[in-house]
Design an enzyme around this catalytic site. Structure first.
Site, PDB file in Angstrom:
ATOM      1  N   TYR A 142     -11.253  -6.046   3.131  1.00 48.64           N
ATOM      2  CA  TYR A 142     -10.862  -5.210   2.562  1.00 48.64           C
ATOM      3  C   TYR A 142     -11.181  -5.820   0.569  1.00 48.64           C
ATOM      4  CZ  TYR A 142     -10.040  -1.111   5.915  1.00 48.64           C
ATOM      5  OH  TYR A 142     -10.352  -0.348   6.197  1.00 48.64           O
ATOM      6  N   LYS A 193     -10.916 -14.237  15.487  1.00 46.16           N
ATOM      7  CA  LYS A 193     -11.868 -13.975  16.461  1.00 46.16           C
ATOM      8  C   LYS A 193     -12.406 -15.450  15.695  1.00 46.16           C
ATOM      9  CE  LYS A 193     -15.826 -12.858  17.695  1.00 46.16           C
ATOM     10  NZ  LYS A 193     -15.888 -11.616  19.167  1.00 46.16           N
ATOM     11  N   ASP A 225     -12.206  -9.266  20.580  1.00 52.52           N
ATOM     12  CA  ASP A 225     -12.693  -7.831  21.095  1.00 52.52           C
ATOM     13  C   ASP A 225     -12.007  -7.986  22.240  1.00 52.52           C
ATOM     14  OD1 ASP A 225     -12.945 -10.755  21.320  1.00 52.52           O
ATOM     15  OD2 ASP A 225     -15.126 -10.542  21.903  1.00 52.52           O
ATOM     16  N   ASP A 249      -6.665  -2.144  11.197  1.00 56.48           N
ATOM     17  CA  ASP A 249      -7.079  -0.786  11.003  1.00 56.48           C
ATOM     18  C   ASP A 249      -7.751  -0.426  12.081  1.00 56.48           C
ATOM     19  OD1 ASP A 249      -8.240   1.478   8.962  1.00 56.48           O
ATOM     20  OD2 ASP A 249     -10.221   0.778   9.274  1.00 56.48           O
ATOM     21  N   ASP A 253      -6.193   2.670  15.145  1.00 52.34           N
ATOM     22  CA  ASP A 253      -5.851   2.663  15.659  1.00 52.34           C
ATOM     23  C   ASP A 253      -6.160   3.460  17.101  1.00 52.34           C
ATOM     24  OD1 ASP A 253      -6.224   4.032  13.234  1.00 52.34           O
ATOM     25  OD2 ASP A 253      -9.053   5.551  13.365  1.00 52.34           O
TER      26      ASP A 253
HETATM   27  C1  IPM Z   1      -6.216   3.122   7.120  1.00 53.19           C
HETATM   28  C2  IPM Z   1      -6.920   4.194   6.982  1.00 53.19           C
HETATM   29  C3  IPM Z   1      -7.516   3.380   5.492  1.00 53.19           C
HETATM   30  C4  IPM Z   1      -7.523   1.867   5.628  1.00 53.19           C
HETATM   31  C5  IPM Z   1      -8.383   3.959   4.415  1.00 53.19           C
HETATM   32  C6  IPM Z   1      -8.704   5.697   4.342  1.00 53.19           C
HETATM   33  C7  IPM Z   1      -8.966   3.028   3.597  1.00 53.19           C
HETATM   34  O1  IPM Z   1      -8.410   4.245   7.394  1.00 53.19           O
HETATM   35  O2  IPM Z   1      -4.445   3.586   6.710  1.00 53.19           O
HETATM   36  O3  IPM Z   1      -6.333   2.931   7.930  1.00 53.19           O
HETATM   37  O4  IPM Z   1      -9.152   2.237   6.278  1.00 53.19           O
HETATM   38  O5  IPM Z   1      -7.487   1.379   5.099  1.00 53.19           O
HETATM   39 MG    MG Z   2      -7.961   3.035   9.437  1.00 51.90          MG
END
Ligand code: IPM
Ligand code: MG
Length: 359
Positions: A142, A193, A225, A249, A253
């Site tokens: 990032y 990784k 992975d 990230d 999710d």
């Molecule tokens: C998160 C989101 C953010 C990220 C985006 C909105 C920049 O996906 O907080 O996980 O990628 O960190």
């Molecule tokens: Mg995210």
């Protein structure tokens, strides 16, 4: 009376609706505990672009730097997608993380008994899941340089992002991982990784070194992975996962989906000192449902609970909010994202009110 200052940044999309409910909960908790939460609201993300041309003004940054904690709703939306990267709503989030030094992102995922059927996974796979993803938040892909897109002489383009980690950056996030694990089931899985990426080979080496100071915590390593696969195959094997920014990230999710809805998960982004902390739901601004009053405020309400625990040492109040959420779910209240036939459909504000009532 104790007084804490909180910068409140509702942001875009469903941000304002869910924050409204969360603030009601915070106020109620303050009243009960005899603590004053002085909340100052400000614009961030797309709403700030519309008003000031930038996603984060210096003034708002100053506000966050001088507050005891920051509550954030969500940023972004289709309206601002065509803008240059440097002034997109998401930049505000990244700038806040960087400027406040919020290097440790704590994202718990736990299953609520009453929501087991809301998950797409089989009940026996997810029943009892209780894990935390610790995501490094200010380094890696990032923020690494060089980055950008350049034109090549032949007319094509070349895009670059760089995954960079230094020893101190890995050390401090590893320590957070071990400390969190120590207060839980004492199992830490470091995800990398290391078979391909040199950066994460260093990651693994440094995590092992820090682990020598935590003999009571069982340390394991997993390639990213494989971890993505194990999270859906057998998520109960995990207690605490620590990993780099991009991997975290993605995996967080994925972990959220074990619970049935991304609308349920809070997060804390923590810096080196107590007054550097930001709390936000892990879901986005959901522009498609914004303004309809059907968003799920629970992730934001649970983010308030995390703030009380991590920033203000109000463990009892934090637990009380979590218990109230559990009770409300048990009573059958469901926002659209977790609704199932036979349960009580609740709007965003009805869900907020229901939680308040149980407090
Ligand atoms: C998160 C989101 C953010 C990220 C985006 C909105 C920049 O996906 O907080 O996980 O990628 O960190
Ligand atoms: Mg995210």
């Amino acid at each position: 009376m104790k007084r804490y200052s909180v910068a409140v940044l509702p942001g875009d999309g469903i941000g304002p609706e869910i924050m409204h409910e969360a603030m009601k909960v915070l106020k109620a908790v303050g009243k009960k505990a005899g603590v004053e939460f002085a909340a100052t609201e400000a614009l961030v993300g797309g709403s700030s672009i519309d008003a000031h041309g930038v996603p984060l003004t210096d003034e708002v940054l100053k506000l966050t730097l001088s507050s005891d904690a920051v509550m954030l709703g969500a940023v972004g939306g289709t309206k601002w997608e065509g803008l240059d990267y440097s002034i997109r709503p998401e930049r505000a989030l990244l700038a806040l993380r960087k400027e406040l030094g919020l290097f440790a992102n704590v994202r718990p995922a736990r299953i609520y008994k009453d929501l087991i059927d809301a998950s797409t996974l089989k009940p026996e796979v997810i029943d009892g899941v209780d894990l935390v993803v610790i995501r490094e938040l200010t380094g890696g892909l990032y923020f690494g340089t060089p980055k950008g897109v350049e034109k090549l002489p032949d007319g094509t383009e070349r895009g670059v992002n760089t995954m960079v980690y230094t020893t101190p950056e890995i050390e401090r996030i590893a320590k957070v991982g071990f400390e969190v694990a120590r207060k839980r089931r004492k199992k830490l899985c470091s995800v990398d990784k290391a078979n391909v990426l040199e950066t994460t080979e260093l990651w693994r080496k440094v995590v092992i070194k820090i682990g020598q100071d935590y003999p009571d915590v069982e340390l394991s390593h997993m390639y990213v992975d494989n971890c993505a696969m194990q999270l859906v195959r057998n998520p109960k094997q995990f207690d605490v996962i620590v990993t780099e920014n991009t991997f975290g990230d993605i995996l967080s999710d994925e972990a959220s989906m074990l619970t049935g809805s991304i609308g349920m998960l809070p997060s804390a982004s923590l810096g080196a000192t107590k007054n550097r902390a930001m709390y936000e739901p892990i879901h986005g601004s959901a522009p498609d449902i914004a303004g309809k009053g059907i968003a799920n405020p629970i992730a934001t309400i649970l983010s308030v609970a995390m703030m009380l625990k991590y920033s203000f040492d109000m463990e009892d109040a934090s637990v009380a909010i979590e218990a109230a959420v559990e009770k409300v779910l048990n009573k059958g209240y469901r926002t659209a994202d977790i609704y199932q036939p036979g349960t009580k459909k609740a709007s965003c504000s009805e869900m907020g009110e229901a939680v308040l009532k149980e407090l």
